[in-house]
Scaffold this motif. Sequence first.
Motif, PDB file in Angstrom:
ATOM      1  N   ILE A 180      21.986  56.623   0.581  1.00 57.07           N
ATOM      2  CA  ILE A 180      22.135  56.171   1.956  1.00 57.07           C
ATOM      3  C   ILE A 180      21.186  56.947   2.867  1.00 57.07           C
ATOM      4  O   ILE A 180      20.511  56.375   3.747  1.00 57.07           O
ATOM      5  CB  ILE A 180      23.595  56.337   2.414  1.00 57.07           C
ATOM      6  CG1 ILE A 180      24.511  55.391   1.604  1.00 57.07           C
ATOM      7  CG2 ILE A 180      23.733  56.048   3.916  1.00 57.07           C
ATOM      8  CD1 ILE A 180      24.254  53.932   1.811  1.00 57.07           C
ATOM      9  N   LEU A 221      22.615  52.626   8.102  1.00 60.45           N
ATOM     10  CA  LEU A 221      23.778  52.398   7.247  1.00 60.45           C
ATOM     11  C   LEU A 221      24.790  53.514   7.408  1.00 60.45           C
ATOM     12  O   LEU A 221      24.439  54.694   7.526  1.00 60.45           O
ATOM     13  CB  LEU A 221      23.353  52.321   5.774  1.00 60.45           C
ATOM     14  CG  LEU A 221      22.437  51.172   5.386  1.00 60.45           C
ATOM     15  CD1 LEU A 221      22.079  51.274   3.896  1.00 60.45           C
ATOM     16  CD2 LEU A 221      23.081  49.823   5.681  1.00 60.45           C
ATOM     17  N   TYR A 237      29.105  54.563   6.110  1.00 57.57           N
ATOM     18  CA  TYR A 237      29.983  54.344   4.964  1.00 57.57           C
ATOM     19  C   TYR A 237      31.348  54.976   5.218  1.00 57.57           C
ATOM     20  O   TYR A 237      31.503  55.907   6.009  1.00 57.57           O
ATOM     21  CB  TYR A 237      29.377  54.921   3.692  1.00 57.57           C
ATOM     22  CG  TYR A 237      28.893  56.342   3.803  1.00 57.57           C
ATOM     23  CD1 TYR A 237      29.773  57.423   3.645  1.00 57.57           C
ATOM     24  CD2 TYR A 237      27.542  56.607   4.068  1.00 57.57           C
ATOM     25  CE1 TYR A 237      29.315  58.722   3.761  1.00 57.57           C
ATOM     26  CE2 TYR A 237      27.086  57.904   4.180  1.00 57.57           C
ATOM     27  CZ  TYR A 237      27.975  58.964   4.023  1.00 57.57           C
ATOM     28  OH  TYR A 237      27.533  60.255   4.142  1.00 57.57           O
ATOM     29  N   HIS A 238      32.331  54.403   4.542  1.00 60.21           N
ATOM     30  CA  HIS A 238      33.679  54.965   4.489  1.00 60.21           C
ATOM     31  C   HIS A 238      33.951  55.252   3.017  1.00 60.21           C
ATOM     32  O   HIS A 238      33.753  54.392   2.164  1.00 60.21           O
ATOM     33  CB  HIS A 238      34.731  53.976   5.017  1.00 60.21           C
ATOM     34  CG  HIS A 238      34.541  53.629   6.449  1.00 60.21           C
ATOM     35  ND1 HIS A 238      35.010  54.421   7.485  1.00 60.21           N
ATOM     36  CD2 HIS A 238      33.937  52.558   7.048  1.00 60.21           C
ATOM     37  CE1 HIS A 238      34.703  53.861   8.646  1.00 60.21           C
ATOM     38  NE2 HIS A 238      34.047  52.715   8.408  1.00 60.21           N
ATOM     39  N   LEU A 239      34.442  56.427   2.702  1.00 61.62           N
ATOM     40  CA  LEU A 239      34.685  56.827   1.325  1.00 61.62           C
ATOM     41  C   LEU A 239      36.179  56.967   1.078  1.00 61.62           C
ATOM     42  O   LEU A 239      36.875  57.677   1.819  1.00 61.62           O
ATOM     43  CB  LEU A 239      33.988  58.158   1.023  1.00 61.62           C
ATOM     44  CG  LEU A 239      32.458  58.155   1.099  1.00 61.62           C
ATOM     45  CD1 LEU A 239      31.925  59.562   0.904  1.00 61.62           C
ATOM     46  CD2 LEU A 239      31.880  57.211   0.060  1.00 61.62           C
TER      47      LEU A 239
END
Length: 587
Positions: free
Chosen positions: A20, A35, A37-39
């Motif tokens: 990313i 970009l 993100y959720h983890l």
Amino acid sequence: MGTRVHRRDYRYLRAFIFAIDQINQNPDILPNITLGYHLYDPCGNENKAVEDVLQILSGHRQLIPNYKCLEHGKVAGFIGDLNSITTIPMAQLLNVYGYAQISYGARDPVLSDKTIYPHFFRTIYNDQMQYLAIVKLLKHFGWNWVGIISSNDDSGERELQQLSSQLTTHGICIEFRIQIYDKNIKNNENIIENSTAEIIIFCGRNTGLSSWTQLLEVGIPYEQGGQLNCTLQFSLPLYNIPGVNGFLDNMPQGQCSEKCLDGFRKAPRGYHACCYDCVPCSEGEISSKSGNENCVKCIDNEWPNAAKSKCIAKAQEFLSYEMDSITSVFSVMAVLFSVVIVFTIGIFFSFRNSQIVRSNNQNLSFILLISLMLSLLCVFLFLGRPVEITCMLQQISFGIIFTVAVSSVLAKTIMVCIAFKATRPGSYWRKWMGVKLPNSLVLICSSVQVLNAVIWLSVSPPFQEFNMNTYPGTIIIQCNVGSVLAFYFMLGYMGFLAAVSFGLAFMVRTLPDIFNEAKYITFSMLVFCSVWICAIPAYLSSKGKQMVIVEVFAILASCIGILGCIFFPKCYIILMRPEMNRKKLLH
């Protein structure tokens, strides 16, 4: 995130974050787009995986299904999960909302169905390819006798069924199938202890290893570090492993039964097709490849070799000049006595005016001698490899020529009887004396045999035959007589003429010395009948070249018998006792 992260999962996480960052730092890849993100870590739990998806879609700490509460940005798609058991419920849910999903570890073939999961993608092969790889490995090393251990969950059950189907389709037998859970450890121990399979395949989730460790202590080495000794694991290809070929070669045989050697076939033993006994191929069959299911029958003109591994040409049997010494014996005898007959003809011709030659009808004597010589030479039609022309000539030539000989003997016998009756004054039989009657008798009696020969050749002539059924592995090259009726008529007719000659000669055997030829004829016909009475049963009970030997022996014996009984005494008188060859002694 879960409280405990596995090293492998952590590596995947770090790779994802690095990717990313690289994309965001390069304006040429996604210009004007950043970009995020959720983890989340579902920890291998299906319910938590679904909850995590809803949490991401809701965008709020409080989970609100079907509501999007994101303050900024939007969800482009989902990456994950690693395992099929959590990926499938995620895909089912995301399919409803139309979000793309990319998995980097889920291999379940169900996810390949685009009608059910149109938005699902993955970067790894599905389990079906793994099953084919397992089958290919087993086939490569000839392993066909395995056991399967799977986890006691949906994933284990599904993989057990799919793997079993692939193995069975490719002819690999499964001795046992075990699903692991704590309550059946003892029963599973008994199954493995009693099994003969040396190759065991594990499938399903790794979460069952806590139960597997107890099971593996029975017969499969195990280390607490989580590595199975003497095992193979399929994963994405990374690099060549030095020494792997040697490792694989030292692994177990993995077969219920050893491969059958050449010349043997498999005989099923029990339920499994991989368990069998090796039995020799039947007569006339071969197995040219180890492990053959069935033997193959050789074609008609071939026969298995000693090992029954290949078909070779059948041996050919006939009365050969090169291989059979008796052929040389017959040839020498035929030539020798033909020469003797030539000398006898020469003696009779030289002493044709002597009383012993004139009193025994010299014309008939010459006809008889020539026919006996030709009968002896007919023997060569029976020797050597039969061909069409020799097959057609041998029986018919001998039959006609020898009939002339026997007819001459019969004519001699009749003339002896007439001569005795003609000695009386005013006898009616005097007009039958001379050469006309005996010549006519020979011609008439021989004509019957000639007519039989013409009909024989017209209706069903003799022919060359390849007999492949009498002796295994041997082709008998022989002459088939064609018409059996004509053949036995030929022998029967000669026997009839000989019997009549014998009967008449026997009745006049006590006549005065001038008619002593009746005694010689009696003995000659006795020899002839004895030879053929013995030869015919022996001929009928013989096969192949033994039949030819019997017939040739009968021809030689009967010709030599007639020659010896009728002509040798006369030659003895002519050459050794000339004083007896006078008219006054013959009366």
